[in-house]
Design a protein around this motif. Structure first.
Motif, PDB file in Angstrom:
ATOM      1  N   THR A  36       0.855  -1.184   0.000  1.00 25.06           N
ATOM      2  CA  THR A  36       0.000   0.000   0.000  1.00 25.06           C
ATOM      3  C   THR A  36       0.889   1.232   0.000  1.00 25.06           C
ATOM      4  O   THR A  36       1.968   1.236   0.594  1.00 25.06           O
ATOM      5  N   PHE A  37       0.410   2.262  -0.683  1.00 23.18           N
ATOM      6  CA  PHE A  37       1.167   3.501  -0.850  1.00 23.18           C
ATOM      7  C   PHE A  37       0.367   4.678  -0.315  1.00 23.18           C
ATOM      8  O   PHE A  37      -0.856   4.700  -0.430  1.00 23.18           O
ATOM      9  N   TYR A  38       1.097   5.676   0.207  1.00 25.85           N
ATOM     10  CA  TYR A  38       0.463   6.910   0.673  1.00 25.85           C
ATOM     11  C   TYR A  38       1.426   8.061   0.431  1.00 25.85           C
ATOM     12  O   TYR A  38       2.615   7.969   0.734  1.00 25.85           O
ATOM     13  N   SER A  39       0.891   9.150  -0.124  1.00 27.94           N
ATOM     14  CA  SER A  39       1.699  10.348  -0.328  1.00 27.94           C
ATOM     15  C   SER A  39       0.803  11.578  -0.251  1.00 27.94           C
ATOM     16  O   SER A  39      -0.241  11.631  -0.898  1.00 27.94           O
ATOM     17  N   LYS A  40       1.218  12.562   0.529  1.00 26.59           N
ATOM     18  CA  LYS A  40       0.445  13.807   0.625  1.00 26.59           C
ATOM     19  C   LYS A  40       0.535  14.616  -0.658  1.00 26.59           C
ATOM     20  O   LYS A  40      -0.424  15.253  -1.059  1.00 26.59           O
ATOM     21  N   LYS A  41       1.699  14.595  -1.315  1.00 25.78           N
ATOM     22  CA  LYS A  41       1.901  15.448  -2.486  1.00 25.78           C
ATOM     23  C   LYS A  41       2.305  14.679  -3.741  1.00 25.78           C
ATOM     24  O   LYS A  41       2.546  15.284  -4.775  1.00 25.78           O
ATOM     25  N   GLY A  42       2.424  13.361  -3.661  1.00 25.26           N
ATOM     26  CA  GLY A  42       2.773  12.568  -4.827  1.00 25.26           C
ATOM     27  C   GLY A  42       4.250  12.513  -5.136  1.00 25.26           C
ATOM     28  O   GLY A  42       4.638  12.090  -6.218  1.00 25.26           O
ATOM     29  N   LYS A  43       5.097  12.940  -4.190  1.00 20.84           N
ATOM     30  CA  LYS A  43       6.538  12.917  -4.428  1.00 20.84           C
ATOM     31  C   LYS A  43       7.245  11.953  -3.489  1.00 20.84           C
ATOM     32  O   LYS A  43       8.002  11.113  -3.930  1.00 20.84           O
ATOM     33  N   GLU A  44       7.027  12.073  -2.213  1.00 22.42           N
ATOM     34  CA  GLU A  44       7.613  11.160  -1.239  1.00 22.42           C
ATOM     35  C   GLU A  44       6.542  10.186  -0.799  1.00 22.42           C
ATOM     36  O   GLU A  44       5.437  10.589  -0.429  1.00 22.42           O
TER      37      GLU A  44
END
Length: 88
Positions: A36-44
Motif C-alpha cells: 500500500t502507498f500513501y503520499s500527501k503530495k505525490g513525491k515522497e
C-alpha cells in the motif's frame, strides 16, 4: 526474484493525498503480497507491505521486504502500476 502484478488501484482521498495499492505474486512464493502507498503530495511515498490474502512463509515475506528496500526498480514498478490506475 520475479514478480507478477495481479491488481492495482489508486485514488485521491478527501484531503487530496494519494492512497493506493498493488497486489503481486512473487515467483516460487506461497502467498501473494499487497503493498500500500500513501503520499500527501505525490513525491515522497510511505508504504506498507502485507500479505494479500492468507499468511505465507515469514522468510519469504522478509526477503520481499528486503528486496523493496534495496531495489528501487521493484518499488517503482509496483508504484507505477498503482499510479496508472489514478486516471481511470
Amino acid at each position: 526474484m520475479n514478480f507478477t502484478i495481479v491488481d492495482a488501484q489508486m485514488r485521491k482521498d478527501e484531503e487530496g493525498a494519494l492512497v493506493g495499492s498493488t497486489v503481486f505474486e512473487v515467483e516460487g512464493h506461497k502467498a501473494a503480497y499487497e503493498i500500500t502507498f500513501y503520499s500527501k503530495k505525490g513525491k515522497e511515498w510511505d508504504y506498507s507491505l502485507n500479505y494479500a490474502k492468507e499468511s505465507g512463509i515469514e522468510a519469504e515475506f522478509l526477503s520481499v521486504d528486503a528486496k523493496l528496500e534495496e531495489d528501487d526498480e521493484w518499488f517503482d514498478e509496483l508504484l507505477e502500476a498503482a499510479q496508472s490506475k489514478l486516471a481511470e
